[in-house]
Design an enzyme around this catalytic site. Structure first.
Site, PDB file in Angstrom:
ATOM      1  N   LYS A   9     -14.075 -45.935   7.744  1.00 44.31           N
ATOM      2  CA  LYS A   9     -14.833 -46.823   8.631  1.00 44.31           C
ATOM      3  C   LYS A   9     -14.572 -46.343  10.053  1.00 44.31           C
ATOM      4  CE  LYS A   9     -15.353 -50.246  10.986  1.00 44.31           C
ATOM      5  NZ  LYS A   9     -15.874 -50.060  12.341  1.00 44.31           N
ATOM      6  N   GLU A  55      -0.983 -47.659  12.818  1.00 42.43           N
ATOM      7  CA  GLU A  55      -0.696 -47.047  14.131  1.00 42.43           C
ATOM      8  C   GLU A  55      -1.380 -47.938  15.158  1.00 42.43           C
ATOM      9  OE1 GLU A  55       1.354 -44.720  14.384  1.00 42.43           O
ATOM     10  OE2 GLU A  55       1.303 -43.600  12.505  1.00 42.43           O
ATOM     11  N   CYS A  72      -3.282 -43.596  23.049  1.00 42.54           N
ATOM     12  CA  CYS A  72      -2.238 -44.582  22.715  1.00 42.54           C
ATOM     13  C   CYS A  72      -0.881 -44.160  23.282  1.00 42.54           C
ATOM     14  CB  CYS A  72      -2.150 -44.743  21.206  1.00 42.54           C
ATOM     15  SG  CYS A  72      -1.871 -43.183  20.365  1.00 42.54           S
ATOM     16  N   GLU A 106      -1.360 -53.949  27.152  1.00 44.91           N
ATOM     17  CA  GLU A 106      -1.971 -52.611  27.087  1.00 44.91           C
ATOM     18  C   GLU A 106      -3.338 -52.644  27.781  1.00 44.91           C
ATOM     19  OE1 GLU A 106      -3.459 -51.227  23.241  1.00 44.91           O
ATOM     20  OE2 GLU A 106      -2.620 -49.249  23.659  1.00 44.91           O
TER      21      GLU A 106
HETATM   22  P1  NAD Z   1      -9.761 -51.868  17.396  1.00 46.71           P
HETATM   23  O1  NAD Z   1      -8.604 -52.452  16.706  1.00 46.71           O
HETATM   24  O2  NAD Z   1     -10.632 -52.749  18.203  1.00 46.71           O
HETATM   25  O3  NAD Z   1     -10.740 -51.164  16.326  1.00 46.71           O
HETATM   26  C1  NAD Z   1     -10.287 -50.176  15.451  1.00 46.71           C
HETATM   27  C2  NAD Z   1     -11.119 -50.214  14.182  1.00 46.71           C
HETATM   28  O4  NAD Z   1     -10.885 -51.440  13.490  1.00 46.71           O
HETATM   29  C3  NAD Z   1     -12.619 -50.143  14.418  1.00 46.71           C
HETATM   30  O5  NAD Z   1     -13.193 -49.305  13.451  1.00 46.71           O
HETATM   31  C4  NAD Z   1     -13.050 -51.586  14.233  1.00 46.71           C
HETATM   32  O6  NAD Z   1     -14.390 -51.743  13.828  1.00 46.71           O
HETATM   33  C5  NAD Z   1     -12.112 -52.033  13.134  1.00 46.71           C
HETATM   34  N1  NAD Z   1     -11.919 -53.473  13.033  1.00 46.71           N
HETATM   35  C6  NAD Z   1     -12.064 -54.423  14.001  1.00 46.71           C
HETATM   36  N2  NAD Z   1     -11.779 -55.643  13.505  1.00 46.71           N
HETATM   37  C7  NAD Z   1     -11.418 -55.468  12.213  1.00 46.71           C
HETATM   38  C8  NAD Z   1     -10.990 -56.335  11.180  1.00 46.71           C
HETATM   39  N3  NAD Z   1     -10.867 -57.642  11.380  1.00 46.71           N
HETATM   40  N4  NAD Z   1     -10.691 -55.808   9.977  1.00 46.71           N
HETATM   41  C9  NAD Z   1     -10.769 -54.476   9.761  1.00 46.71           C
HETATM   42  N5  NAD Z   1     -11.199 -53.598  10.695  1.00 46.71           N
HETATM   43  C10 NAD Z   1     -11.513 -54.093  11.910  1.00 46.71           C
HETATM   44  O7  NAD Z   1      -9.195 -50.677  18.259  1.00 46.71           O
HETATM   45  P2  NAD Z   1     -10.005 -49.768  19.292  1.00 46.71           P
HETATM   46  O8  NAD Z   1     -10.329 -50.596  20.478  1.00 46.71           O
HETATM   47  O9  NAD Z   1     -11.075 -49.047  18.575  1.00 46.71           O
HETATM   48  O10 NAD Z   1      -8.895 -48.674  19.690  1.00 46.71           O
HETATM   49  C11 NAD Z   1      -8.002 -48.803  20.752  1.00 46.71           C
HETATM   50  C12 NAD Z   1      -6.646 -49.237  20.235  1.00 46.71           C
HETATM   51  O11 NAD Z   1      -6.152 -48.283  19.302  1.00 46.71           O
HETATM   52  C13 NAD Z   1      -5.582 -49.303  21.325  1.00 46.71           C
HETATM   53  O12 NAD Z   1      -4.808 -50.464  21.140  1.00 46.71           O
HETATM   54  C14 NAD Z   1      -4.725 -48.066  21.083  1.00 46.71           C
HETATM   55  O13 NAD Z   1      -3.400 -48.140  21.532  1.00 46.71           O
HETATM   56  C15 NAD Z   1      -4.785 -47.984  19.586  1.00 46.71           C
HETATM   57  N6  NAD Z   1      -4.445 -46.638  19.130  1.00 46.71           N
HETATM   58  C16 NAD Z   1      -3.209 -46.425  18.567  1.00 46.71           C
HETATM   59  C17 NAD Z   1      -2.841 -45.144  18.153  1.00 46.71           C
HETATM   60  C18 NAD Z   1      -1.504 -44.881  17.531  1.00 46.71           C
HETATM   61  O14 NAD Z   1      -1.317 -43.791  17.005  1.00 46.71           O
HETATM   62  N7  NAD Z   1      -0.571 -45.813  17.561  1.00 46.71           N
HETATM   63  C19 NAD Z   1      -3.743 -44.092  18.325  1.00 46.71           C
HETATM   64  C20 NAD Z   1      -4.975 -44.346  18.915  1.00 46.71           C
HETATM   65  C21 NAD Z   1      -5.327 -45.623  19.314  1.00 46.71           C
END
Ligand code: NAD
Length: 488
Positions: A185, A259, A293, A392
């Site tokens: 996804k 992550e 991140c 963040e």
């Molecule tokens: P997000 O959590 O908003 O979305 C990530 C994914 O989850 C998307 O595909 C989204 O559609 C899906 N999603 C949203 N709600 C959901 C639910 N209820 N159930 C299942 N899936 C759902 O994150 P984002 O805004 O796309 O990304 C930014 C975030 O990612 C930041 O917090 C960043 O720190 C984190 N990040 C962490 C790492 C790491 O390695 N720790 C790496 C990259 C990004």
């Protein structure tokens, strides 16, 4: 059907699902538009996957766990996975263009980091799978115990928008290497390269049903997370989404790899090599518009060099060009979406209310009629409980704080729910080792940042994640061990 041919005028592609080796539209016909954050032009439409598409993708993935994929000798599986990496490199220009159109990041960055590392993920795990072993114990003359490794099963891979192809492949490559089948996804914000990737998998010889993609919003991810026939979820994204996934997955007791977010500290002692520190801090602050991140957004500087550090980092930041992602000299491109742009700007308002001083930046970048551009921003003068220090922001915004003692800086560094990574700068190696061991994060870099070796454990503590990715750690998530005991 998606056209994966990137046209000269930089028009994107329409994204539909990929299920059982075919590109398919949603049964509902529902789609949404995918805007280019640098220009606000529409790059294409994206299908919204519902329960029907998720059920179908999970069902074919379950069937594909048996047969050709399960019977494929590991050497052949390794060759297929290596070929995916090769084909990514063959389509390097096209994929980098799509990634920059979708995210707003500079093209040079997509080329040198996102696409290269995506290919490298497959090359690394193609090699790795041929070397993975298990445990064997001889118990005197009573028994021999040995473990056999099996795939986890059908795994859901749920991904964010900041490094779309790079992070997706960081999960897909080990999942395939360990013999799983997957339902991916991609983020609704950046769906394009994932759409091309499935075509590449097919060309490389991945059997139909092994790799499936369902596009959509959070509801689509939730349908995968709660699905009773999905055995594990590997998720990268926001901490709050992680908790929702954990709840949704609980009734069916899935394996989880998370992550999550970070609020990473850079700790700079007065004996650090300042030229090197400044050079790297510019990257750890503003690369990818601060949307990594691992970016260091809390910078702690020992008092004797604090003024010089702030002055030099500010001067270097002034040289950075915010601009069109497709211009070679652009350092900082567009924020990924209007929603995220507004979120980052709202934190700049909060910083003002909280009494922070903008050494540079602090507002939307000027000179753009369209697109979501923000000036690289350095804030000083915020207290440790400030929301800008605790939450963040995930944009080109850093906060600098002076410190006097090791104890004091460690207390501030660890005073957060997050625990992803830290970057520590000193030429005193005894101190480096001592302080690194007391920082509550999953990763600490000493005199560097973002230096990766794919064999090492990658991941966060506290609210920054559960489990580790990389080398054997990825294999532990994507496989199950069955121990067999033979009585002698
Ligand atoms: P997000 O959590 O908003 O979305 C990530 C994914 O989850 C998307 O595909 C989204 O559609 C899906 N999603 C949203 N709600 C959901 C639910 N209820 N159930 C299942 N899936 C759902 O994150 P984002 O805004 O796309 O990304 C930014 C975030 O990612 C930041 O917090 C960043 O720190 C984190 N990040 C962490 C790492 C790491 O390695 N720790 C790496 C990259 C990004």
């Amino acid at each position: 059907m998606p056209s994966t041919e990137v046209k000269k005028d930089r028009v994107g592609i329409d994204c539909v699902h990929y299920i059982n080796g075919e590109y398919v539209h949603s049964k509902s016909g529902e789609t949404f538009e995918n805007p280019n954050p640098a220009t606000e032009e529409i790059l294409g439409t994206v299908a919204v996957g519902g329960k029907e598409e998720v059920d179908e993708a999970v069902s074919v993935a379950r069937k594909a766990l048996k047969g050709e994929w399960a019977d494929m000798p590991s050497r052949k599986r390794s060759n297929v996975i290596r070929k995916i990496g090769d084909l990514i490199l063959e389509r390097h220009e096209e994929l980098a263009t799509l990634e920059s159109l979708d995210t707003g990041k500079p093209l040079w960055l997509s080329k040198s980091v996102d696409i290269d590392r995506a290919a490298n993920n497959f090359h690394f795990f193609a090699d790795y799978l041929t070397t993975v072993g298990t445990e064997t114990y001889q118990q005197d003359d009573k028994a021999i115990h040995y473990a056999v490794r099996k795939p986890t099963g059908v795994v859901g891979l749920i991904n964010p928008w900041n490094l779309p192809l790079f992070l997706l492949t960081w999960k897909l490559a080990p999942a395939l290497a360990a013999g799983n089948t997957v339902v991916m996804k991609p983020s609704e914000v950046t769906p394009m390269t994932a759409t091309v990737l499935t075509e590449i998998c097919k060309e490389a010889g991945v059997p139909d049903g092994v790799v499936n993609t369902v596009h959509g919003f959070g509801e689509t991810g939730a349908a995968i997370s709660s699905h009773e026939d999905v055995d594990g979820i590997a998720f990268t994204g926001e901490t709050v989404t992680g908790t929702a996934i954990m709840k949704a997955a609980a009734p069916t007791l899935k394996k989880l790899s998370f992550e999550l977010g970070g609020k990473n500290p850079n700790i700079i002692f007065a004996d650090a090599d300042l030229d090197d520190t400044i050079e790297t801090t510019i990257k750890s602050s503003f690369i990818n518009q601060g949307e990594v991140c691992l970016c260091g957004s809390r910078i702690y500087v020992e008092r004797p060099i604090y003024d010089e550090f702030v002055e030099r980092l500010t001067a270097k930041t002034k040289e950075m060009k915010v601009g069109d992602p497709f211009e070679a000299d652009t350092n900082v491109g567009a924020m990924v979406s209007e929603e995220h742009y507004n979120k980052v700007l709202s934190y700049l308002d909060i910083a003002k209310e909280e009494g922070g001083t903008f050494e540079i930046g602090g507002k939307a970048a000027e000179g753009f009629d369209k697109g979501y551009y923000i000036e690289p921003t350095i804030i000083t003068g915020l207290g440790k409980d400030s929301r800008c220090v605790q939450e963040e922001i995930f944009g080109p915004v850093v906060n600098i704080v002076p410190f006097d003692t090791e104890e004091e800086v460690l207390e501030q560094v660890n005073d957060t729910h997050y625990g992803l990574s830290a970057s520590l700068w000193t030429t005193d190696f005894k101190r480096a080792h001592r302080v690194a061991g007391k920082i509550e994060t999953g990763m600490v870099w000493i005199n560097t940042w973002f230096l990766r070796d794919l064999r090492t454990p990658f991941g966060g503590t506290k609210h920054s994640g559960i489990g580790r990715e990389g080398g054997m750690h990825s294999f532990e998530f994507y496989s199950e061990l069955t121990n067999i005991t033979i009585k002698l």
